[in-house]
Design a protein around this motif. Sequence first.
Motif, PDB file in Angstrom:
ATOM      1  N   ARG A 110      -4.934 -11.546  -2.624  1.00  0.00           N
ATOM      2  CA  ARG A 110      -4.590 -12.637  -1.717  1.00  0.00           C
ATOM      3  C   ARG A 110      -3.124 -12.525  -1.287  1.00  0.00           C
ATOM      4  O   ARG A 110      -2.786 -12.682  -0.124  1.00  0.00           O
ATOM      5  N   ASP A 111      -2.265 -12.228  -2.267  1.00  0.00           N
ATOM      6  CA  ASP A 111      -0.843 -12.058  -1.947  1.00  0.00           C
ATOM      7  C   ASP A 111      -0.638 -10.926  -0.949  1.00  0.00           C
ATOM      8  O   ASP A 111       0.152 -11.046  -0.016  1.00  0.00           O
ATOM      9  N   LEU A 112      -1.353  -9.832  -1.176  1.00  0.00           N
ATOM     10  CA  LEU A 112      -1.185  -8.680  -0.284  1.00  0.00           C
ATOM     11  C   LEU A 112      -1.744  -8.981   1.105  1.00  0.00           C
ATOM     12  O   LEU A 112      -1.176  -8.567   2.112  1.00  0.00           O
ATOM     13  N   GLN A 151      -9.786  -2.487  -8.136  1.00  0.00           N
ATOM     14  CA  GLN A 151      -9.797  -1.047  -7.913  1.00  0.00           C
ATOM     15  C   GLN A 151     -10.872  -0.501  -6.996  1.00  0.00           C
ATOM     16  O   GLN A 151     -10.664   0.497  -6.360  1.00  0.00           O
ATOM     17  N   GLU A 163       1.831 -11.586   7.386  1.00  0.00           N
ATOM     18  CA  GLU A 163       3.227 -11.905   7.736  1.00  0.00           C
ATOM     19  C   GLU A 163       3.841 -10.786   8.551  1.00  0.00           C
ATOM     20  O   GLU A 163       4.520 -11.025   9.548  1.00  0.00           O
ATOM     21  N   ASP A 175      -5.987 -12.585  -7.241  1.00  0.00           N
ATOM     22  CA  ASP A 175      -4.721 -13.210  -6.826  1.00  0.00           C
ATOM     23  C   ASP A 175      -3.831 -12.232  -6.070  1.00  0.00           C
ATOM     24  O   ASP A 175      -3.274 -12.559  -5.033  1.00  0.00           O
ATOM     25  N   LEU A 176      -3.730 -11.027  -6.646  1.00  0.00           N
ATOM     26  CA  LEU A 176      -2.855 -10.025  -6.040  1.00  0.00           C
ATOM     27  C   LEU A 176      -3.362  -9.644  -4.649  1.00  0.00           C
ATOM     28  O   LEU A 176      -2.569  -9.477  -3.723  1.00  0.00           O
ATOM     29  N   MET A 225      -5.520  -3.516  -6.281  1.00  0.00           N
ATOM     30  CA  MET A 225      -5.138  -2.772  -7.479  1.00  0.00           C
ATOM     31  C   MET A 225      -5.763  -3.356  -8.742  1.00  0.00           C
ATOM     32  O   MET A 225      -5.856  -2.688  -9.763  1.00  0.00           O
ATOM     33  N   ARG A 257      -1.662 -11.833   2.497  1.00  0.00           N
ATOM     34  CA  ARG A 257      -0.628 -12.665   3.135  1.00  0.00           C
ATOM     35  C   ARG A 257       0.515 -11.800   3.637  1.00  0.00           C
ATOM     36  O   ARG A 257       1.016 -12.021   4.742  1.00  0.00           O
ATOM     37  N   ILE A 258       0.921 -10.842   2.816  1.00  0.00           N
ATOM     38  CA  ILE A 258       2.027  -9.969   3.223  1.00  0.00           C
ATOM     39  C   ILE A 258       1.658  -9.186   4.478  1.00  0.00           C
ATOM     40  O   ILE A 258       2.448  -9.085   5.420  1.00  0.00           O
ATOM     41  N   ARG A 270       5.395   0.929  -2.462  1.00  0.00           N
ATOM     42  CA  ARG A 270       5.373   0.159  -3.704  1.00  0.00           C
ATOM     43  C   ARG A 270       4.218   0.515  -4.622  1.00  0.00           C
ATOM     44  O   ARG A 270       4.351   0.504  -5.835  1.00  0.00           O
ATOM     45  N   TYR A 271       3.065   0.815  -4.017  1.00  0.00           N
ATOM     46  CA  TYR A 271       1.875   1.038  -4.840  1.00  0.00           C
ATOM     47  C   TYR A 271       1.359   2.474  -4.838  1.00  0.00           C
ATOM     48  O   TYR A 271       0.404   2.773  -5.551  1.00  0.00           O
ATOM     49  N   PHE A 289      -2.557   5.310  -4.495  1.00  0.00           N
ATOM     50  CA  PHE A 289      -3.719   4.602  -5.023  1.00  0.00           C
ATOM     51  C   PHE A 289      -4.081   3.375  -4.194  1.00  0.00           C
ATOM     52  O   PHE A 289      -5.228   2.947  -4.173  1.00  0.00           O
TER      53      PHE A 289
END
Lengths: 155, 190
Positions: free
Chosen positions: A64-66, A51, A72, A61-62, A48, A68-69, A90-91, A94
Amino acid sequence: MMWRCILLLPLLLLATTAKAAVSDPADMLRDQAQEERARALGRELRCMVCQNQSIEDSDADLARDLRRIVREQVATGRTDREIMGYLHDRYGDFVLLRPPVRLTTLALWAMPVIALGLGATLIMVARRRSGAASILPPLSAAERARLVELEQDAQ
Amino acid sequence: MSVSPGPRRRILLFAPLGIAAAAGAGFLVMLRGLSSGAYNPKGVPSALLGKPVPEFDLAGLVGADRPTLTAAMLRDLERPLLVNFFASWCVPCLIEHPQLMRLAADGVPIMGIAYKDKATEALGFLRKHGTPYQRIGVDLPGRVGIEWGLYGVPETYLIDRQGLIRWRYAGPLTEDVVKADVAPLLRRYA
Protein backbone atom coordinates in the motif's frame (compact mmCIF):
# COMPACT_ATOMS: atom_id res chain seq x y z
CA MET A 1 -25.73 -29.48 -9.65
CA MET A 2 -23.24 -29.83 -6.83
CA TRP A 3 -20.49 -30.54 -9.32
CA ARG A 4 -21.37 -27.59 -11.42
CA CYS A 5 -21.02 -25.31 -8.39
CA ILE A 6 -17.62 -26.78 -7.60
CA LEU A 7 -16.49 -26.29 -11.17
CA LEU A 8 -17.64 -22.70 -11.15
CA LEU A 9 -15.88 -21.91 -7.89
CA PRO A 10 -12.41 -21.17 -9.35
CA LEU A 11 -13.97 -18.79 -11.85
CA LEU A 12 -15.83 -17.03 -9.08
CA LEU A 13 -12.67 -16.71 -7.02
CA LEU A 14 -10.83 -15.35 -10.02
CA ALA A 15 -13.50 -12.72 -10.53
CA THR A 16 -13.43 -11.59 -6.90
CA THR A 17 -9.65 -11.35 -6.70
CA ALA A 18 -9.64 -9.30 -9.88
CA LYS A 19 -12.02 -6.89 -8.21
CA ALA A 20 -10.10 -6.82 -4.91
CA ALA A 21 -6.94 -5.82 -6.80
CA VAL A 22 -8.17 -2.25 -6.98
CA SER A 23 -6.61 -0.33 -4.15
CA ASP A 24 -8.36 1.82 -1.60
CA PRO A 25 -10.38 4.36 -3.60
CA ALA A 26 -9.04 7.10 -1.34
CA ASP A 27 -5.56 6.39 -2.73
CA MET A 28 -6.59 6.55 -6.35
CA LEU A 29 -5.55 9.47 -8.51
CA ARG A 30 -8.35 11.72 -9.75
CA ASP A 31 -6.88 11.90 -13.24
CA GLN A 32 -7.94 8.68 -15.00
CA ALA A 33 -4.92 8.61 -17.31
CA GLN A 34 -2.52 9.10 -14.40
CA GLU A 35 -4.27 6.39 -12.39
CA GLU A 36 -3.95 4.03 -15.36
CA ARG A 37 -0.24 4.81 -15.56
CA ALA A 38 0.22 4.23 -11.84
CA ARG A 39 -1.59 0.90 -12.11
CA ALA A 40 0.51 -0.21 -15.06
CA LEU A 41 3.64 0.62 -13.08
CA GLY A 42 2.32 -1.11 -9.97
CA ARG A 43 1.68 -4.29 -11.90
CA GLU A 44 5.40 -4.39 -12.79
CA LEU A 45 6.50 -4.08 -9.16
CA ARG A 46 6.80 -6.96 -6.76
CA CYS A 47 5.37 -6.80 -3.29
CA MET A 48 8.44 -7.62 -1.21
CA VAL A 49 6.37 -9.09 1.61
CA CYS A 50 4.27 -11.58 -0.35
CA GLN A 51 6.87 -11.96 -3.11
CA ASN A 52 4.59 -13.47 -5.74
CA GLN A 53 2.13 -10.64 -6.09
CA SER A 54 2.47 -7.24 -7.63
CA ILE A 55 1.96 -4.24 -5.38
CA GLU A 56 -1.34 -3.62 -7.20
CA ASP A 57 -2.59 -7.07 -6.18
CA SER A 58 -1.30 -7.20 -2.64
CA ASP A 59 -3.00 -6.22 0.58
CA ALA A 60 0.27 -5.94 2.50
CA ASP A 61 1.03 -2.67 4.27
CA LEU A 62 4.25 -2.19 2.37
CA ALA A 63 2.48 -2.72 -0.95
CA ARG A 64 0.00 0.00 0.00
CA ASP A 65 2.85 2.36 0.87
CA LEU A 66 4.56 1.64 -2.42
CA ARG A 67 1.29 2.16 -4.34
CA ARG A 68 1.03 5.56 -2.69
CA ILE A 69 4.61 6.43 -3.56
CA VAL A 70 4.06 5.45 -7.20
CA ARG A 71 0.93 7.63 -7.33
CA GLU A 72 2.64 10.58 -5.66
CA GLN A 73 5.44 10.44 -8.17
CA VAL A 74 3.08 10.03 -11.12
CA ALA A 75 1.17 13.08 -9.89
CA THR A 76 4.35 15.16 -9.68
CA GLY A 77 5.09 14.33 -13.30
CA ARG A 78 7.99 11.94 -12.95
CA THR A 79 8.53 9.59 -15.88
CA ASP A 80 7.91 5.83 -15.68
CA ARG A 81 11.64 5.32 -15.87
CA GLU A 82 12.34 7.64 -12.96
CA ILE A 83 9.69 5.97 -10.82
CA MET A 84 10.92 2.45 -11.58
CA GLY A 85 14.47 3.69 -10.97
CA TYR A 86 13.48 5.11 -7.58
CA LEU A 87 12.20 1.72 -6.42
CA HIS A 88 14.97 -0.23 -8.11
CA ASP A 89 17.58 1.87 -6.28
CA ARG A 90 16.05 0.89 -2.95
CA TYR A 91 14.81 -2.64 -3.51
CA GLY A 92 17.07 -3.94 -6.27
CA ASP A 93 16.22 -6.30 -9.12
CA PHE A 94 13.89 -8.27 -6.89
CA VAL A 95 11.28 -5.53 -6.93
CA LEU A 96 10.96 -5.84 -10.70
CA LEU A 97 8.54 -8.58 -11.72
CA ARG A 98 10.35 -8.63 -15.07
CA PRO A 99 14.02 -8.84 -14.11
CA PRO A 100 16.53 -7.20 -16.46
CA VAL A 101 18.61 -9.40 -18.77
CA ARG A 102 22.04 -9.79 -17.17
CA LEU A 103 24.67 -12.45 -16.87
CA THR A 104 23.08 -13.65 -13.62
CA THR A 105 19.57 -13.74 -15.08
CA LEU A 106 20.59 -15.18 -18.42
CA ALA A 107 19.63 -18.74 -17.46
CA LEU A 108 16.20 -17.46 -16.46
CA TRP A 109 15.55 -15.64 -19.72
CA ALA A 110 17.17 -18.24 -21.97
CA MET A 111 15.26 -21.12 -20.36
CA PRO A 112 12.37 -21.20 -22.88
CA VAL A 113 14.84 -21.37 -25.77
CA ILE A 114 16.97 -23.97 -23.98
CA ALA A 115 13.91 -26.07 -23.16
CA LEU A 116 12.61 -25.86 -26.75
CA GLY A 117 16.02 -26.76 -28.15
CA LEU A 118 16.34 -29.69 -25.76
CA GLY A 119 12.88 -30.94 -26.65
CA ALA A 120 13.54 -30.63 -30.38
CA THR A 121 16.85 -32.50 -30.05
CA LEU A 122 15.18 -35.26 -28.06
CA ILE A 123 12.46 -35.65 -30.68
CA MET A 124 15.03 -35.74 -33.47
CA VAL A 125 17.14 -38.34 -31.69
CA ALA A 126 14.06 -40.47 -30.98
CA ARG A 127 12.97 -40.24 -34.61
CA ARG A 128 16.35 -41.15 -35.97
CA ARG A 129 16.54 -44.13 -33.68
CA SER A 130 13.09 -45.42 -34.63
CA GLY A 131 14.12 -44.98 -38.29
CA ALA A 132 17.28 -46.98 -37.69
CA ALA A 133 15.32 -49.79 -36.08
CA SER A 134 13.13 -50.26 -39.13
CA ILE A 135 16.01 -50.78 -41.60
CA LEU A 136 14.88 -53.38 -44.13
CA PRO A 137 16.81 -56.65 -44.59
CA PRO A 138 18.99 -56.74 -47.71
CA LEU A 139 17.41 -57.85 -50.97
CA SER A 140 17.52 -61.51 -51.82
CA ALA A 141 19.12 -62.69 -55.09
CA ALA A 142 15.70 -63.11 -56.74
CA GLU A 143 14.64 -59.59 -55.69
CA ARG A 144 17.85 -58.11 -56.98
CA ALA A 145 17.35 -59.81 -60.36
CA ARG A 146 13.79 -58.43 -60.50
CA LEU A 147 15.07 -54.91 -59.71
CA VAL A 148 17.60 -55.08 -62.55
CA GLU A 149 14.83 -56.24 -64.84
CA LEU A 150 12.62 -53.32 -63.86
CA GLU A 151 15.40 -50.82 -64.32
CA GLN A 152 16.08 -52.14 -67.79
CA ASP A 153 12.41 -51.91 -68.64
CA ALA A 154 12.35 -48.31 -67.60
CA GLN A 155 15.18 -47.43 -69.92
CA MET B 1 16.98 -59.39 -35.10
CA SER B 2 19.19 -58.67 -32.13
CA VAL B 3 21.08 -55.39 -32.02
CA SER B 4 24.32 -55.30 -30.09
CA PRO B 5 24.46 -52.18 -27.86
CA GLY B 6 26.88 -49.86 -29.61
CA PRO B 7 28.95 -47.28 -27.72
CA ARG B 8 26.37 -44.53 -28.42
CA ARG B 9 23.58 -46.60 -26.96
CA ARG B 10 25.63 -47.28 -23.88
CA ILE B 11 26.19 -43.55 -23.40
CA LEU B 12 22.45 -42.96 -23.66
CA LEU B 13 21.91 -45.68 -21.10
CA PHE B 14 24.10 -43.85 -18.61
CA ALA B 15 22.76 -40.37 -19.38
CA PRO B 16 19.85 -40.53 -16.90
CA LEU B 17 22.26 -41.71 -14.21
CA GLY B 18 24.56 -38.80 -14.96
CA ILE B 19 21.70 -36.31 -14.83
CA ALA B 20 20.49 -37.76 -11.53
CA ALA B 21 24.02 -37.56 -10.10
CA ALA B 22 24.36 -33.92 -11.17
CA ALA B 23 20.96 -33.05 -9.69
CA GLY B 24 21.91 -34.85 -6.46
CA ALA B 25 25.18 -32.93 -6.24
CA GLY B 26 23.32 -29.66 -6.79
CA PHE B 27 20.81 -30.56 -4.11
CA LEU B 28 23.61 -31.37 -1.68
CA VAL B 29 25.25 -27.99 -2.31
CA MET B 30 21.87 -26.32 -1.71
CA LEU B 31 21.32 -28.22 1.54
CA ARG B 32 24.77 -27.30 2.76
CA GLY B 33 24.13 -23.66 1.96
CA LEU B 34 20.82 -23.86 3.79
CA SER B 35 22.38 -25.25 6.94
CA SER B 36 25.33 -22.86 6.91
CA GLY B 37 23.12 -19.88 6.05
CA ALA B 38 25.09 -19.11 2.88
CA TYR B 39 21.99 -19.85 0.80
CA ASN B 40 18.65 -18.40 1.82
CA PRO B 41 15.89 -19.01 -0.71
CA LYS B 42 13.69 -16.27 0.81
CA GLY B 43 16.50 -13.85 1.46
CA VAL B 44 16.68 -10.81 -0.74
CA PRO B 45 20.03 -9.05 -0.87
CA SER B 46 19.78 -5.38 0.01
CA ALA B 47 20.17 -3.04 -2.95
CA LEU B 48 22.02 -0.64 -0.66
CA LEU B 49 25.03 -2.81 0.15
CA GLY B 50 28.21 -0.83 -0.34
CA LYS B 51 26.24 2.41 -0.59
CA PRO B 52 26.03 5.26 1.89
CA VAL B 53 23.06 5.36 4.25
CA PRO B 54 20.11 7.14 2.66
CA GLU B 55 19.32 10.72 3.60
CA PHE B 56 16.79 10.85 6.42
CA ASP B 57 15.75 12.96 9.33
CA LEU B 58 13.61 11.57 12.12
CA ALA B 59 11.92 12.87 15.22
CA GLY B 60 13.20 11.42 18.46
CA LEU B 61 11.29 9.21 20.87
CA VAL B 62 10.02 11.55 23.54
CA GLY B 63 10.55 10.16 27.01
CA ALA B 64 13.12 7.57 25.98
CA ASP B 65 16.02 9.65 27.31
CA ARG B 66 17.93 9.08 24.07
CA PRO B 67 18.81 11.60 21.34
CA THR B 68 17.23 11.32 17.90
CA LEU B 69 18.77 9.76 14.81
CA THR B 70 19.50 11.36 11.43
CA ALA B 71 21.60 10.28 8.46
CA ALA B 72 24.28 12.83 9.37
CA MET B 73 24.96 10.87 12.56
CA LEU B 74 25.86 7.79 10.56
CA ARG B 75 28.88 9.25 8.77
CA ASP B 76 32.54 9.42 9.81
CA LEU B 77 32.18 7.02 12.70
CA GLU B 78 34.77 5.95 15.21
CA ARG B 79 33.63 2.36 14.86
CA PRO B 80 31.06 0.37 12.90
CA LEU B 81 27.55 0.28 14.27
CA LEU B 82 24.19 -1.40 13.84
CA VAL B 83 20.93 0.21 12.78
CA ASN B 84 17.92 -1.79 13.89
CA PHE B 85 14.36 -1.26 12.68
CA PHE B 86 11.88 -2.42 15.30
CA ALA B 87 8.26 -2.06 16.39
CA SER B 88 6.37 -2.84 19.56
CA TRP B 89 3.75 -4.73 17.52
CA CYS B 90 6.37 -7.03 16.01
CA VAL B 91 6.78 -10.40 17.69
CA PRO B 92 10.12 -11.32 16.06
CA CYS B 93 11.45 -8.01 17.44
CA LEU B 94 10.68 -9.26 20.91
CA ILE B 95 12.46 -12.51 20.09
CA GLU B 96 15.65 -10.76 18.96
CA HIS B 97 15.60 -8.19 21.76
CA PRO B 98 17.87 -10.14 24.15
CA GLN B 99 20.53 -10.32 21.41
CA LEU B 100 20.43 -6.55 20.99
CA MET B 101 20.66 -6.06 24.76
CA ARG B 102 23.67 -8.36 24.89
CA LEU B 103 25.41 -6.59 22.00
CA ALA B 104 24.75 -3.22 23.65
CA ALA B 105 26.15 -4.52 26.91
CA ASP B 106 29.27 -5.60 24.99
CA GLY B 107 29.64 -2.00 23.86
CA VAL B 108 28.36 -2.31 20.30
CA PRO B 109 26.66 0.95 19.29
CA ILE B 110 23.11 0.25 18.11
CA MET B 111 20.76 2.83 16.65
CA GLY B 112 17.04 2.17 16.72
CA ILE B 113 14.31 3.19 14.30
CA ALA B 114 10.75 2.59 15.49
CA TYR B 115 8.95 1.56 12.31
CA LYS B 116 5.24 2.39 11.99
CA ASP B 117 4.95 2.47 15.73
CA LYS B 118 3.29 5.06 17.93
CA ALA B 119 5.77 6.80 20.21
CA THR B 120 3.90 5.78 23.37
CA GLU B 121 3.86 2.13 22.35
CA ALA B 122 7.50 2.07 21.29
CA LEU B 123 8.35 3.67 24.61
CA GLY B 124 6.31 1.10 26.51
CA PHE B 125 8.12 -1.71 24.66
CA LEU B 126 11.55 -0.29 25.55
CA ARG B 127 10.61 0.41 29.17
CA LYS B 128 9.45 -3.16 29.55
CA HIS B 129 12.31 -4.94 27.78
CA GLY B 130 15.20 -2.49 28.03
CA THR B 131 16.70 0.02 25.61
CA PRO B 132 19.68 -1.28 23.64
CA TYR B 133 19.79 1.84 21.46
CA GLN B 134 22.11 4.85 21.75
CA ARG B 135 19.83 6.90 19.55
CA ILE B 136 16.23 6.40 18.52
CA GLY B 137 14.25 7.80 15.61
CA VAL B 138 10.52 7.37 15.08
CA ASP B 139 9.36 6.50 11.55
CA LEU B 140 5.60 6.47 11.99
CA PRO B 141 4.65 6.67 8.27
CA GLY B 142 7.33 4.12 7.33
CA ARG B 143 8.81 6.36 4.66
CA VAL B 144 12.36 6.21 5.99
CA GLY B 145 12.05 2.42 6.01
CA ILE B 146 11.35 2.54 2.27
CA GLU B 147 14.42 4.74 1.76
CA TRP B 148 16.42 1.91 3.31
CA GLY B 149 14.71 -0.73 1.17
CA LEU B 150 13.09 -2.22 4.24
CA TYR B 151 10.41 -4.83 3.71
CA GLY B 152 9.54 -5.81 7.24
CA VAL B 153 10.62 -5.60 10.85
CA PRO B 154 12.97 -6.44 12.35
CA GLU B 155 15.76 -5.59 9.99
CA THR B 156 19.32 -4.88 11.02
CA TYR B 157 22.00 -3.05 9.04
CA LEU B 158 25.71 -2.84 9.68
CA ILE B 159 27.26 0.52 8.87
CA ASP B 160 31.02 0.84 8.48
CA ARG B 161 33.10 3.79 9.64
CA GLN B 162 32.66 5.62 6.34
CA GLY B 163 28.91 5.35 6.70
CA LEU B 164 28.50 2.65 4.03
CA ILE B 165 25.94 -0.12 4.46
CA ARG B 166 27.87 -3.39 4.63
CA TRP B 167 25.30 -5.95 5.71
CA ARG B 168 21.57 -6.31 6.08
CA TYR B 169 19.70 -8.97 7.96
CA ALA B 170 15.95 -9.32 7.53
CA GLY B 171 14.42 -11.16 10.45
CA PRO B 172 15.19 -11.61 14.12
CA LEU B 173 18.87 -11.72 15.08
CA THR B 174 19.67 -14.98 16.78
CA GLU B 175 22.71 -16.04 18.75
CA ASP B 176 23.94 -17.91 15.68
CA VAL B 177 23.58 -14.87 13.42
CA VAL B 178 25.42 -12.71 15.94
CA LYS B 179 28.22 -15.25 16.17
CA ALA B 180 28.46 -16.08 12.47
CA ASP B 181 27.87 -12.64 10.95
CA VAL B 182 27.64 -9.67 13.30
CA ALA B 183 30.74 -10.31 15.39
CA PRO B 184 33.13 -11.05 12.47
CA LEU B 185 31.77 -8.09 10.48
CA LEU B 186 32.21 -5.72 13.42
CA ARG B 187 35.81 -6.90 13.67
CA ARG B 188 36.40 -6.61 9.95
CA TYR B 189 35.14 -3.04 9.73
CA ALA B 190 36.55 -1.91 13.07
